[in-house]
Write a protein that holds these residues in place. Sequence first.
Motif, PDB file in Angstrom:
ATOM      1  N   THR A 256       5.996  -2.031   1.095  1.00 18.29           N
ATOM      2  CA  THR A 256       5.207  -3.046   2.483  1.00 18.29           C
ATOM      3  C   THR A 256       5.207  -1.701   2.981  1.00 18.29           C
ATOM      4  O   THR A 256       4.012  -1.853   3.853  1.00 18.29           O
ATOM      5  N   ARG A 257       5.736  -0.822   3.713  1.00 19.31           N
ATOM      6  CA  ARG A 257       4.935   0.936   4.252  1.00 19.31           C
ATOM      7  C   ARG A 257       3.343   0.946   4.152  1.00 19.31           C
ATOM      8  O   ARG A 257       2.517   1.046   5.152  1.00 19.31           O
ATOM      9  N   THR A 258       3.264   0.718   3.325  1.00 21.24           N
ATOM     10  CA  THR A 258       1.951   0.519   2.682  1.00 21.24           C
ATOM     11  C   THR A 258       1.046  -0.122   2.466  1.00 21.24           C
ATOM     12  O   THR A 258      -0.049   0.361   2.938  1.00 21.24           O
ATOM     13  N   LEU A 259       1.499  -1.374   2.354  1.00 22.66           N
ATOM     14  CA  LEU A 259       0.839  -2.047   2.097  1.00 22.66           C
ATOM     15  C   LEU A 259       0.355  -2.373   3.754  1.00 22.66           C
ATOM     16  O   LEU A 259      -0.956  -2.559   4.477  1.00 22.66           O
ATOM     17  N   LEU A 260       1.048  -1.841   4.950  1.00 24.09           N
ATOM     18  CA  LEU A 260       1.181  -1.827   6.280  1.00 24.09           C
ATOM     19  C   LEU A 260      -0.388  -0.716   6.858  1.00 24.09           C
ATOM     20  O   LEU A 260      -0.981  -0.913   7.653  1.00 24.09           O
ATOM     21  N   ALA A 261      -0.043   0.290   6.326  1.00 26.43           N
ATOM     22  CA  ALA A 261      -0.519   1.400   6.623  1.00 26.43           C
ATOM     23  C   ALA A 261      -2.107   1.060   6.176  1.00 26.43           C
ATOM     24  O   ALA A 261      -2.849   1.240   6.715  1.00 26.43           O
ATOM     25  N   SER A 262      -2.044   0.678   4.960  1.00 33.24           N
ATOM     26  CA  SER A 262      -3.738   0.167   4.259  1.00 33.24           C
ATOM     27  C   SER A 262      -4.479  -0.971   4.657  1.00 33.24           C
ATOM     28  O   SER A 262      -5.448  -1.349   4.543  1.00 33.24           O
ATOM     29  N   ALA A 263      -3.440  -1.457   5.663  1.00 33.82           N
ATOM     30  CA  ALA A 263      -3.661  -3.182   5.385  1.00 33.82           C
ATOM     31  C   ALA A 263      -4.299  -2.869   7.754  1.00 33.82           C
ATOM     32  O   ALA A 263      -4.060  -1.933   8.373  1.00 33.82           O
ATOM     33  N   ILE A 264      -6.015  -3.935   7.449  1.00 31.15           N
ATOM     34  CA  ILE A 264      -5.824  -3.548   8.928  1.00 31.15           C
ATOM     35  C   ILE A 264      -4.545  -4.526  10.147  1.00 31.15           C
ATOM     36  O   ILE A 264      -4.108  -5.569   9.227  1.00 31.15           O
ATOM     37  N   THR A 265      -4.740  -4.636  11.069  1.00 31.66           N
ATOM     38  CA  THR A 265      -3.365  -4.343  11.583  1.00 31.66           C
ATOM     39  C   THR A 265      -3.090  -5.869  12.048  1.00 31.66           C
ATOM     40  O   THR A 265      -4.155  -6.939  11.498  1.00 31.66           O
ATOM     41  N   PRO A 266      -1.887  -6.954  11.939  1.00 32.56           N
ATOM     42  CA  PRO A 266      -1.352  -7.845  11.697  1.00 32.56           C
ATOM     43  C   PRO A 266      -2.135  -8.277  12.807  1.00 32.56           C
ATOM     44  O   PRO A 266      -3.058  -9.860  12.753  1.00 32.56           O
ATOM     45  N   GLN A 267      -2.629  -8.480  13.405  1.00 31.38           N
ATOM     46  CA  GLN A 267      -3.059  -8.698  14.935  1.00 31.38           C
ATOM     47  C   GLN A 267      -4.524  -8.989  15.202  1.00 31.38           C
ATOM     48  O   GLN A 267      -5.186  -9.696  15.695  1.00 31.38           O
ATOM     49  N   THR A 268      -4.911  -8.895  13.956  1.00 32.56           N
ATOM     50  CA  THR A 268      -6.555  -8.917  13.450  1.00 32.56           C
ATOM     51  C   THR A 268      -6.369 -10.075  14.070  1.00 32.56           C
ATOM     52  O   THR A 268      -7.965 -10.282  14.381  1.00 32.56           O
ATOM     53  N   MET A 269      -5.896 -10.875  12.828  1.00 34.19           N
ATOM     54  CA  MET A 269      -6.511 -12.349  12.554  1.00 34.19           C
ATOM     55  C   MET A 269      -6.062 -13.499  14.116  1.00 34.19           C
ATOM     56  O   MET A 269      -5.941 -14.761  13.964  1.00 34.19           O
TER      57      MET A 269
END
Length: 270
Positions: A256-269
């Motif tokens: 999950t941490r990897t996913l978060l680090a690689s993601a556009i932040t959840p706030q983007t959408m």
Amino acid sequence: MDGSRVVTPLLAARGVTKCYRNGAGWARAAAATRAVDGVDLAIAEGETVGLVGESGSGKTTLAHLLAGLLAPTAGDVQFEGRSLAALPPDDARRFRRSVQMVFQSPLLSLDPRWRVGDTVAEPLRIHRLAAGGALREQAAHWLTVVGLDPALAARYPRELSGGQRQRVAIARALVLRPSVIICDEPVASLDLSVQRQILELLLRLQADHRIAYLFISHHLGLVSAVAHRILVMHRGRIVEEGGNPALFQHPTHPYTRTLLASAITPQTMS
Ligand SMILES: Nc1ncnc2c1ncn2[C@@H]1O[C@H](COP(=O)(O)OP(=O)(O)OP(=O)(O)O)[C@@H](O)[C@H]1O
Ligand SMILES: [Mg+2]
């Protein structure tokens, strides 16, 4: 969530496993792909469960198991607390009406030879819920509900935009008045502005018709824009589960941490 009440979920997976065995000869002898591996999940009335995971993690396979399109190798899919494998015919029919799917590509999921109106009305015809003029009226009604001009009923899918096509696919899922819609990457094929419109439509439909969603995406930002609860899938397993946004604030699993680090932040959408 009210922890004092035990509520039977609408749709649930209990230790569900799916192994694919493909090919013949030496290919068959190779280790089978364990696409879904001992998954437990539950979807309650009116809630949106987000399912996020990288490509190949088993999301679509799990979706198809929950929709009854695939049979599990082990474990159980349950509708209203009862195993799909043991549903009497009447309940099996009710399950097929109550649980619908919306796929990633409306161009692939809609029959190119069928007019939009016939596509939307077909589930009603199959389930013998309407005939003749009533079919056309229902199709027009549900096209309006998803924000389309009912005059589009006469068109073919190729004559629509991508966003219009996905609205048609959603209308087709709605005509049977389902309690759960499994959305497998429902906006992945669409432009960003159209993605937002379709998400808004799904949220409005949920508010108006109390529909539960399993919302599948490899895009964490999209999932966090719509889900009440999020499940993280990795190599066939649910490795983490949490409320939205609590899951993002305290991720415990390294994936999950990897996913978060690689993601556009959840706030983007949001
Ligand atoms: N019909 C099939 N036969 C054999 N193997 C399959 C089949 N469908 C999927 N797989 C394998 O099962 C695993 C999970 O695939 P699945 O399509 O469920 O993943 P996914 O999370 O939906 O991926 P994506 O994000 O790319 O859509 C993968 O290793 C895939 O190669
Ligand atoms: Mg998939």
